[in-house]
Write a protein that holds these residues in place. Sequence first.
Motif, PDB file in Angstrom:
ATOM      1  N   ASN A   1       0.814  -1.232   0.000  1.00  0.00           N
ATOM      2  CA  ASN A   1       0.000   0.000   0.000  1.00  0.00           C
ATOM      3  C   ASN A   1       0.841   1.272   0.000  1.00  0.00           C
TER       4      ASN A   1
ATOM      5  N   LEU B   1      -1.659  -0.360  -4.482  1.00  0.00           N
ATOM      6  CA  LEU B   1      -2.024   1.060  -4.358  1.00  0.00           C
ATOM      7  C   LEU B   1      -2.246   1.644  -5.746  1.00  0.00           C
TER       8      LEU B   1
ATOM      9  N   SER C   1       2.263   2.441   4.063  1.00  0.00           N
ATOM     10  CA  SER C   1       0.819   2.199   4.103  1.00  0.00           C
ATOM     11  C   SER C   1       0.176   3.159   5.104  1.00  0.00           C
TER      12      SER C   1
END
Length: 265
Positions: free
Chosen positions: A7, A52, A120
């Motif tokens: 992420n 992402l 993240s």
Amino acid sequence: MPAPPLNGAIIEILYGGICGTDLHLQKGRLPIPPVVLGHEGLGRINRLHPSLNTDAKGTQIKSGDIVMWASSISCGHCEACSIEREPTLCDHRKIYGVNRNTATDEPLSGAWADFICLQSGTTIVKIPEGIDKILAMALACAGPTMVHAFQRRPVQLGETVIVQGAGPVGLAAAAMAKLAGARQLILVGAPASRLQLASECGIADVCVDIFGRPIDAALSEIMSYTPNFKGADLVIECTGAPDAVSQGVNLARRGGLSSRRSVHR
Ligand SMILES: [Zn+2]
Ligand SMILES: [Zn+2]
């Protein structure tokens, strides 16, 4: 170069800002671990983790896009996060360029470098094409600071607002308060050249230069610009000077509000 974390993203830094917080770090007023400085930044996406593909607003992002990011990630579990709903006061907040220890954390964690590794949970915002990058950087810290303040206490249409301080946060406060419908914006601070610019930009109706003046005379002048000399509906302290807090309280009308943005202790 590390791979982007889950992420997360690797960003090529184009600009790293210098903020008042950096000066506090330099002067030893805040604890500082071994760190890559720079909590304000703007850069180009170098690599994204496959997980992402959108920014914080849901806009698609890809390698090559220009982005900015919020400096801190709150834990979501402490009292400030979960009960007080004040994630900026999180006890365990991790802040790029401020408290990410290069010895124990991902070393690429500050904007005063060629690359940063965004983890993240970072609030990433794509900067639309056509936006001047330097202008965007001018609001890197000041913008979110004042958006947060006005979410807590929005400016009402027609209010008289006093902004104490003509630094980046004060100027952002003045601009946003005018956009929100303040009838009269009184900007208090220095230097004169900056006040003049604020006036020319239309974000201040009245400017009071306090540099080198007896404070009582300056405060009287500020009050004279408020309706019936009774003070402002909203006073926003953006100076970082402790004395400004009590002065701000006295500049608010009865029933008005004085809001601290820069003095933390
Ligand atoms: Zn800052
Ligand atoms: Zn927390």
